[in-house]
Design an enzyme around this catalytic site. Structure first.
Site, mmCIF file in Angstrom:
data_model
loop_
_atom_site.group_PDB
_atom_site.id
_atom_site.type_symbol
_atom_site.label_atom_id
_atom_site.label_comp_id
_atom_site.label_asym_id
_atom_site.label_seq_id
_atom_site.Cartn_x
_atom_site.Cartn_y
_atom_site.Cartn_z
ATOM 1 N N ASP A 1 -45.778 5.459 -27.347
ATOM 2 C CA ASP A 1 -46.742 4.601 -27.773
ATOM 3 C C ASP A 1 -46.440 3.021 -27.294
ATOM 4 O O ASP A 1 -45.271 2.771 -27.060
ATOM 5 C CB ASP A 1 -46.642 4.595 -29.349
ATOM 6 N N GLY A 2 -47.528 2.414 -27.115
ATOM 7 C CA GLY A 2 -47.217 1.046 -26.647
ATOM 8 C C GLY A 2 -47.671 0.506 -25.276
ATOM 9 O O GLY A 2 -47.380 -0.514 -24.882
ATOM 10 N N GLY B 1 -50.611 0.204 -24.093
ATOM 11 C CA GLY B 1 -51.660 -0.750 -23.899
ATOM 12 C C GLY B 1 -51.071 -2.049 -24.397
ATOM 13 O O GLY B 1 -51.228 -3.089 -23.510
ATOM 14 N N ARG B 2 -50.152 -2.388 -25.307
ATOM 15 C CA ARG B 2 -49.645 -3.682 -25.550
ATOM 16 C C ARG B 2 -48.505 -4.042 -24.595
ATOM 17 O O ARG B 2 -48.553 -5.224 -24.411
ATOM 18 C CB ARG B 2 -48.969 -3.436 -27.088
ATOM 19 N N ASN C 1 -57.422 10.766 -29.593
ATOM 20 C CA ASN C 1 -57.486 9.805 -28.282
ATOM 21 C C ASN C 1 -58.850 9.764 -27.538
ATOM 22 O O ASN C 1 -59.220 9.077 -26.696
ATOM 23 C CB ASN C 1 -56.396 9.896 -27.164
ATOM 24 N N ARG D 1 -61.326 6.832 -27.517
ATOM 25 C CA ARG D 1 -61.098 5.601 -26.783
ATOM 26 C C ARG D 1 -62.370 5.489 -25.799
ATOM 27 O O ARG D 1 -63.096 6.442 -25.595
ATOM 28 C CB ARG D 1 -59.826 5.712 -25.840
ATOM 29 N N ARG E 1 -40.628 7.502 -32.011
ATOM 30 C CA ARG E 1 -41.850 6.959 -31.887
ATOM 31 C C ARG E 1 -41.678 5.407 -31.342
ATOM 32 O O ARG E 1 -40.994 4.600 -32.200
ATOM 33 C CB ARG E 1 -43.006 6.824 -32.850
ATOM 34 N N ARG F 1 -45.637 5.951 -37.772
ATOM 35 C CA ARG F 1 -46.454 7.107 -38.364
ATOM 36 C C ARG F 1 -46.349 8.337 -37.383
ATOM 37 O O ARG F 1 -46.030 7.874 -36.394
ATOM 38 C CB ARG F 1 -47.993 6.702 -38.438
ATOM 39 N N SER G 1 -49.193 10.243 -36.293
ATOM 40 C CA SER G 1 -50.372 10.486 -35.786
ATOM 41 C C SER G 1 -50.671 11.764 -35.451
ATOM 42 O O SER G 1 -51.136 11.957 -34.315
ATOM 43 C CB SER G 1 -50.414 9.383 -34.430
ATOM 44 N N GLU H 1 -34.974 14.023 -37.805
ATOM 45 C CA GLU H 1 -34.578 12.562 -38.057
ATOM 46 C C GLU H 1 -35.411 11.817 -37.458
ATOM 47 O O GLU H 1 -35.925 12.212 -35.971
ATOM 48 C CB GLU H 1 -33.099 12.411 -37.382
#
Ligand code: IPE
Ligand code: IPE
Ligand code: MG
Length: 230
Positions: free
Chosen positions: A12-13, A15-16, A60, A63, A175, A181, A183, A194
């Site tokens: 994840d991430g 886009g950011r 997704n 989007r 993640r 989360r 998702s 873990e």
């Protein structure tokens, strides 16, 4: 040493990561994909048997069409370009998710890489595409019912054999990007995993970051409901 067979990553991430650089989201996806290539090889070099990654969730599709199309094109390009490399490195590529809803060229590229690497024995690279954990449970349940087995004898471990892929449970779930989360990712298989939630965006989650994650994993005390670590 503590067992670590199956690592799962929610990538994840992207886009950011791009936004921070004033670039379009697609640039982040491209860099994320390049990172996955290198990181996957590194992870298999560490002797990990199964690496599951979340590439595209059933959700997704919410989007923009432009982003969905970009991602689907990227998958096709990636599977075609990296096919030979995974083959040579003895890594078996497999997929989970619903085939319905995916473009024909995406399905063909998926089939080609999984067919071409099916006899490889040096690690299992499990790509989850158009994947949703709740749908996986529903689809498994349908298979169980169709098989006609005595439902009263079904154990949690046996139920997992009806999932899209027959894999060991997840030991370590990562993640990236600071979100905490699941998702809808591999809900059932993560029962005793873990969890690790680094702030790093996926394009920057490299082999050094993975080493840090491993240190954290090996410090954890897994009890599986008992008293002593197994
Ligand atoms: C993960 O990065 C890649 C996919 C979900 C396909 P995101 O695209 O979710 O990036 P952020 O979360 O918007 O930064
Ligand atoms: C989960 O990330 C899906 C993938 C990494 C492929 P999302 O970015 O789609 O998840 P949410 O929307 O933040 O929960
Ligand atoms: Mg995201």
């Amino acid at each position: 040493m503590k067992e670590l067979k199956h690592v799962a990553i929610i990538m994840d991430g992207n886009g950011r990561w791009a936004k921070k650089r004033g670039m379009p989201r697609s640039f982040g996806h491209k860099r994320g994909s390049e990172n996955l290539r290198k990181l996957s090889f590194y992870i298999f070099e560490q002797g990990i048997e199964v690496l599951s990654v979340f590439c595209f969730s059933t959700e997704n599709f919410r989007r923009s069409q432009e982003e969905v199309d970009f991602l689907m094109n990227l998958f096709v390009e990636k599977f075609q370009n990296e096919f030979e490399e995974y083959k040579k490195k003895n890594i078996k590529v497999i997929f989970s998710g619903r085939r319905e809803g995916l473009r024909q060229d995406v399905l063909e590229a998926m089939d080609a890489i999984s067919e071409g690497t099916k006899d490889n024995t040096g690690g299992i690279f499990h790509l989850c595409l158009n994947y949703g954990g709740q749908y996986e449970v529903i689809d498994a349940m349908k298979k169980v019912v169709a098989s006609g087995i005595d439902l009263d004898t079904l154990t949690p471990e046996e139920f997992m054999h009806y999932f899209y892929q027959d894999l060991p449970p997840i030991d370590f779930m990562i993640r990236t990007s600071g979100e905490k989360r699941l998702s809808n990712f591999m809900l059932y298989q993560a029962s005793y995993a873990e969890f690790y939630f680094p702030d790093t965006y996926f394009p920057d989650f490299d082999s050094n970051e993975f080493d840090k994650a491993l240190d954290v994993y090996y410090e954890r005390d897994r009890r599986f409901g008992g008293i002593k670590e197994q």
